[in-house]
Design a protein around this motif. Structure first.
Motif, short mmCIF file in Angstrom:
data_model
loop_
_atom_site.label_atom_id
_atom_site.label_comp_id
_atom_site.label_asym_id
_atom_site.label_seq_id
_atom_site.Cartn_x
_atom_site.Cartn_y
_atom_site.Cartn_z
N GLU A 285 0.82 -1.21 0.00
CA GLU A 285 0.00 0.00 0.00
C GLU A 285 0.86 1.26 0.00
N VAL A 286 2.18 1.09 0.00
CA VAL A 286 3.09 2.22 0.09
C VAL A 286 3.42 2.71 -1.32
N GLU A 287 3.21 3.99 -1.55
CA GLU A 287 3.56 4.60 -2.82
C GLU A 287 5.02 5.06 -2.81
N THR A 288 5.66 4.92 -3.97
CA THR A 288 6.94 5.59 -4.20
C THR A 288 6.61 6.81 -5.04
N VAL A 289 6.80 8.00 -4.46
CA VAL A 289 6.29 9.24 -5.08
C VAL A 289 7.45 10.07 -5.59
N LEU A 290 7.42 10.35 -6.89
CA LEU A 290 8.35 11.28 -7.52
C LEU A 290 7.67 12.64 -7.59
N GLU A 291 8.25 13.66 -6.94
CA GLU A 291 7.71 15.01 -7.00
C GLU A 291 8.60 15.85 -7.90
N ILE A 292 7.95 16.51 -8.87
CA ILE A 292 8.68 17.29 -9.88
C ILE A 292 8.29 18.75 -9.71
N TYR A 293 9.26 19.59 -9.41
CA TYR A 293 8.98 20.99 -9.14
C TYR A 293 8.96 21.80 -10.44
N PRO A 294 8.16 22.85 -10.50
CA PRO A 294 8.07 23.66 -11.72
C PRO A 294 9.42 24.26 -12.08
N PRO A 295 9.70 24.45 -13.37
CA PRO A 295 10.97 25.09 -13.76
C PRO A 295 11.00 26.53 -13.28
N GLU A 296 12.20 26.99 -12.98
CA GLU A 296 12.34 28.36 -12.48
C GLU A 296 12.09 29.38 -13.57
N SER A 297 12.28 28.98 -14.84
CA SER A 297 11.98 29.86 -15.97
C SER A 297 11.59 29.01 -17.16
N PRO A 298 10.85 29.57 -18.14
CA PRO A 298 10.43 28.76 -19.31
C PRO A 298 11.61 28.25 -20.13
N ASN A 300 14.33 26.92 -18.94
CA ASN A 300 15.04 25.83 -18.27
C ASN A 300 14.92 24.52 -19.05
N GLN A 301 16.04 23.83 -19.17
CA GLN A 301 16.07 22.51 -19.80
C GLN A 301 15.92 21.38 -18.78
N GLU A 302 16.04 21.75 -17.49
CA GLU A 302 15.99 20.75 -16.43
C GLU A 302 15.08 21.24 -15.32
N VAL A 303 14.55 20.30 -14.55
CA VAL A 303 13.75 20.63 -13.37
C VAL A 303 14.23 19.78 -12.20
N ARG A 304 14.02 20.30 -11.00
CA ARG A 304 14.41 19.58 -9.81
C ARG A 304 13.30 18.64 -9.37
N LYS A 320 12.91 18.83 -21.36
CA LYS A 320 12.52 18.93 -22.77
C LYS A 320 13.19 17.83 -23.58
N PRO A 321 12.59 17.46 -24.71
CA PRO A 321 13.14 16.35 -25.51
C PRO A 321 14.57 16.63 -25.96
N GLU A 322 15.39 15.60 -25.84
CA GLU A 322 16.77 15.65 -26.31
C GLU A 322 17.09 14.29 -26.91
N VAL A 326 15.63 9.99 -22.21
CA VAL A 326 14.20 10.09 -21.91
C VAL A 326 14.00 11.34 -21.07
N SER A 327 13.16 12.25 -21.54
CA SER A 327 12.85 13.46 -20.80
C SER A 327 11.42 13.37 -20.28
N LEU A 328 11.08 14.28 -19.37
CA LEU A 328 9.71 14.31 -18.86
C LEU A 328 8.71 14.59 -19.96
N ALA A 329 9.12 15.37 -20.96
CA ALA A 329 8.22 15.67 -22.07
C ALA A 329 7.92 14.44 -22.92
N ASP A 330 8.77 13.43 -22.82
CA ASP A 330 8.55 12.21 -23.60
C ASP A 330 7.54 11.27 -22.96
#
Length: 624
Positions: A285-298, A300-304, A320-322, A326-330
């Protein structure tokens, strides 16, 4: 009488022999006294343990050192970080160690340590068992100029210098096939797992996603069950999209990882919640949770990001795709990216009746009772249905994919023209289950579909309508006729209005005679070509039936380029000869590239024949 000196000498010799025997009995060999014999060329440096015995790994290089232990949650590092070791690196180190095959060897005193990369600060690797007993201990040197031939490898592989550091084995340096030096660059950072998730795809039972497009939950009942969207709607998923999501989550890798305490915290915005991807395995019942914070500016190629089961680690994920990563956008994270876009998943084997109802024509019914073929009724006459068109219809409704999802809560279907559908398809299965698809056109010509009884409207490609035959004559069987060479008497062929070539056939002798304008041309006739033409005529199928008033076809067929008249015996119900029958088929070039028009006798409907088949019929039969 022996002298005292001789007696003392014998005593010393006996004591020495006793000491050597005791040593050999205690340790099993003389390695501690004489050193372990070198490993022979072609043999492995370490072969006394299995991968499963390795429970601890120690690595040092250039002043950096790390220790790893195998626990219930995989390989974990205690130093220099409290984090997960990349399991691929652990497997690579263990497999490399056990696979080190000696290609050459030398005395350690004869090898320059700096030239071989074996000086102080070089890579040291130590493998230990559960009780911390050493299994392997060696220095890994640099790549040598020599290559090794390895069974199964298409090309020669690199070799590296290896110096064991085990007790009694330090006297030799080996040249071994393989190289894992890149793992230990940049302060051993590549030994730290850069992937936020580590899971067995088979064990996943639930995936929860919170993104800008909304919240959704994916689930399945068993590892063998298909994935479904369970929230906010109960919908089937697209298997290809689910495969992409699972593979993407497994392969998602940070560009950089750092200790959370050492990294500056991301800017908090109370109005914007971090995106989340949470996974849950069966039996937990335990989730492994990945939290993705918003980019500091549009820009940005990476996010924390952070992940719940690695509280000391912060990730910088590609946004962004590279190429090559594998990027988050993919990742397909929206409901419309993951839902099944297929119009329907019919069980074709269970179908019994298909209804095709165009808005401007009569209903077409196609049915069957296995093992009988599919039948239809054209002009009041039952006949076999066109198998090619039936295949095209079933392929269209089972493989065509929606290009967009307009609504899941439609009550008024007028905006999409579905209140007055241009085409309705109904499918009745053997258990009397009915599936009805309604197709409509909006004011801009866009094509939409709704499954009767649901509130979902999907957009489909406008070319879909063209793939569905909606005129009764189009459902005629593609077989033009049945020619039986047993009853064949002859064929008269006319090319481009020229003199007829008369071919007479005798089935019993399988022989041909040819004549033209009173001349016997049998000596010039090629029997193989004549037999080939007959085989094409026997199974002749049309590419497509045309309307009876197709003006282009009627005009072209008024001046045929090829005419074939087949003369046959007719038989009665008991198989006795009842008479003689002539049937004529004519052909002419069509305006459509790759096709010819054709028509059989007085049949009101012309047809299209592919150019390849026409060429086989029109090929020359006479030798020059």
């Amino acid at each position: 009488m022996r002298s005292l000196g001789f007696t003392v000498a014998l005593g010393l010799a006996a004591a020495l022999l006793g000491f050597v025997a005791a040593w050999q009995w205690r340790l099993g060999n003389f390695d501690a006294l004489l050193g372990t014999p070198p490993v022979a060329v072609g043999q492995r440096v370490y072969d006394s343990f299995t991968p499963a015995e390795v429970k601890h790994i120690r690595v040092s290089s250039g002043g950096a050192s790390a220790g790893f232990s195998l626990r219930e949650n995989g390989w974990q590092a205690a130093t220099p970080w409290e984090d997960r070791m990349d399991p691929r690196a652990a497997v690579a180190i263990i497999n490399f160690t056990l696979a080190m095959r000696v290609e050459d060897l030398a005395e350690a005193d004869d090898v320059d340590p700096s030239a071989a990369g074996l000086e102080d600060g070089s890579v040291k690797i130590r493998l230990e068992d559960a009780d911390r007993r050493p299994l392997a201990n060696y220095r890994l040197g640099r790549v040598s100029p020599w290559k090794a031939e390895v069974d199964g490898a298409e090309q020669a592989v690199a070799t590296v210098f290896i110096q064991p550091r085990d007790r009694h084995r330090k006297r030799h340096v080996y040249l071994c096939a393989g190289d894992i030096n890149p793992l230990f660059k940049d302060g051993l950072k590549f030994l730290r797992d850069h992937r936020p998730f580590y899971f067995n795809p088979v064990s996943l039972g639930k995936i929860r996603i919170r993104s800008q497009q909304g919240d959704l939950t994916l689930g399945r009942e068993t590892p063998q069950s298909p994935w479904r969207i369970v929230k906010p709607l109960d919908l089937p998923t697209d298997p290809a999209a689910m495969k992409k999501l699972l593979e993407g989550l497994f392969e998602l890798q940070a560009i950089r990882v750092s200790d959370r305490a050492a990294a500056s915290p991301p800017a908090e915005d109370a109005a914007v919640k971090p995106a989340q991807i949470a996974i849950t395995t069966f039996g937990s019942e335990v989730e492994t949770v990945l939290e993705i914070y918003p980019p500091e500016s549009p820009e940005n190629q990476e996010v924390r990001a952070t992940v719940s089961d690695r509280p000391n680690t912060r990730f910088e994920l590609p946004l962004k795709p590279e190429p090559g990563i594998v990027s988050l956008a993919d990742l397909p994270l929206a409901i419309n990216d993951l839902r099944d876009p297929t119009l329907t998943r019919l069980n074709v084997a269970s179908l019994r009746t298909i209804s095709i109802q165009p808005a401007t024509g009569a209903e077409i019914l196609i049915s069957r009772e296995p093992p009988q073929p599919w039948m239809t009724t054209i002009d009041g006459i039952p006949c076999e249905a066109n198998e090619e068109n039936l295949f095209a219809l079933l392929k269209a409704v089972t493989s065509s994919r929606a290009t967009g999802f307009e609504s899941d809560a439609a009550t008024d279907f007028t905006p999409w023209g579905l209140d007055r559908p241009v085409l309705t398809l109904r499918f009745l299965s053997r258990d009397n289950q009915v599936l009805e698809l309604r197709f409509g056109l909006d004011s801009r010509g866009g094509l939409f579909v709704n499954r009767a009884g649901t509130a979902t409207v999907m957009r489909v490609d406008e070319s879909f309508l063209a793939s569905i035959p909606v005129r009764p004559y189009e459902w005629r069987h593609s077989r033009l006729w049945s020619v039986d060479r047993v009853n064949l008497l002859g064929i008269m062929r006319v090319d481009d209005g020229g003199p007829p070539l008369v071919l007479k056939y005798q089935f019993n002798q399988e022989s041909w005679q040819a004549g033209q304008e009173g001349k016997d041309l049998t000596p010039r006739l090629d029997p193989a070509r004549a037999n080939f033409m007959l085989s094409v005529l026997e199974g002749l199928k049309v590419s497509r039936w045309l309307a009876a008033n197709d003006e282009q076809a009627l005009a072209a067929l008024a001046k045929p380029s090829l005419s074939l008249t087949v003369t046959e015996f007719t038989t009665d119900d008991e198989g006795e000869t009842a008479g003689i029958m002539d049937r004529t088929v004519v052909f002419a070039p069509a305006g459509t590239p790759g096709f010819f028009f054709g028509r059989l006798g007085e049949d009101p409907h012309p047809f299209l024949l592919d150019a390849e088949t026409y060429g086989k019929l029109a090929a020359g039969l006479l030798e020059r």
